[in-house]
Design an enzyme around this catalytic site. Structure first.
Site, short mmCIF file in Angstrom:
data_model
loop_
_atom_site.label_atom_id
_atom_site.label_comp_id
_atom_site.label_asym_id
_atom_site.label_seq_id
_atom_site.Cartn_x
_atom_site.Cartn_y
_atom_site.Cartn_z
N SER A 106 -6.81 -46.40 -41.84
CA SER A 106 -6.39 -45.34 -40.96
C SER A 106 -6.10 -44.16 -41.75
CB SER A 106 -5.39 -46.17 -40.03
OG SER A 106 -4.22 -46.63 -40.89
N ASP A 165 -7.35 -52.58 -47.07
CA ASP A 165 -8.50 -52.72 -46.26
C ASP A 165 -9.67 -52.26 -46.64
OD1 ASP A 165 -8.62 -53.08 -43.39
OD2 ASP A 165 -7.78 -51.12 -42.94
N GLU A 185 -6.02 -56.69 -32.66
CA GLU A 185 -5.75 -55.39 -32.22
C GLU A 185 -6.42 -55.09 -30.85
OE1 GLU A 185 -7.17 -52.14 -34.91
OE2 GLU A 185 -6.37 -50.56 -33.57
#
Ligand code: KIV
Length: 263
Positions: free
Chosen positions: A45, A83, A181
């Site tokens: 992100s 990530d 999520e």
């Protein structure tokens, strides 16, 4: 100072305490977060909230390694998740080669990959070769272009069944925990009860084993859009703008620097 968590203590937290995961992309914020977070996620992100792009897809492995190193410097006493960016874990061999780079070039404690049953063989290959893996199921931001938008999952019985299979497959493959999520709260709860590893939710309701939020969302610094699941714990953008406006005003009026700021 709290003791740094390990994959063992994270697993033991299930059914005992709700895990606190927050993203960070730099040493400055990682140090600030360290007092509150059990786990820091260097999420891809960062491509949106740090690099200003409209999605996560162009984040590179080099970028993730750079930011993970910065976060590890700032939060030496916190469990760090790196990530794996889009396109770096398509085959199990590529996934292993790229994860080894993360482990050799940073102090990350584990990597995270998006995907369910379809990625279970990759999770297994990584775990078999000494890489600790956090799974990520449900809404997968790296699939945003492939799916034509961010779609909440678990609305139909077929989607619920498939999410349950995903969670089971990721657990069986050896992941020590997983992020879930953008799913309906009822199925997130069922999944958390059906697996023995911690399930950390984002937009998945409260009946899971912990929560994760993007730090710039929860601090109200990211203004482009606010997903329904985000709670802003402060209005960071307004506070920053007000401070900057005061500085600009004082500079313009020659009120700064004062005597005490002068050599
Ligand atoms: O990249 C990220 O910040 C994430 C969270 C949304 C879980 O994967």
């Amino acid at each position: 100072m709290n003791k740094k968590m390990t994959i063992t203590s994270i697993q033991k937290a299930k059914n005992n305490t709700s895990l606190v995961m927050i993203t960070a992309y730099d040493a400055l914020f990682a140090k600030l977060l360290e007092e509150s977070a059990d786990i820091i996620l260097v999420g891809d992100s960062l491509n949106m909230s740090f690099a200003g792009k409209t999605d996560t897809l162009s984040a590179s492995l080099e970028q993730m390694i750079y930011h993970t190193n910065a976060v590890c410097e700032g939060a030496k006493n916190t469990f760090i998740v790196c990530d794996m960016p889009f396109g770096t874990y398509i085959t199990k061999d590529e996934a292993l080669k790229n994860s080894i780079r993360v482990f050799q070039e940073t102090k990350a404690d584990c990597i995270k990959i998006e995907g369910g049953e379809d990625k279970a063989h990759i999770v297994k290959h990584l775990v078999d070769n000494g890489i600790a893996v956090c799974g990520h199921i449900g809404l997968l931001p790296q699939s945003v272009r492939g799916e034509g938008g961010y779609k909440v999952k678990g609305k139909t019985q077929a989607e619920k069944d498939s999410l349950l299979c995903d969670a089971k497959a990721i657990e069986d493959a050896g992941a020590f925990c997983m992020v879930i999520e953008g799913v309906k709260a009822d199925i997130a709860k069922e999944i958390a009860h059906s697996v023995s590893i911690p399930v950390i939710g984002i937009g998945a309701g409260k009946d899971v084993d912990g929560q994760v939020l993007v730090f710039s969302d929860m601090l109200g610094l990211f203004e482009a859009f606010t997903p329904k699941f985000v709670k802003k714990y402060m209005d960071g953008a307004s506070l920053v703008k007000a401070a900057l406006a005061s500085y600009a005003d004082e500079v313009t009026k020659k009120e700064f620097p004062k005597e005490e700021h002068t050599y």
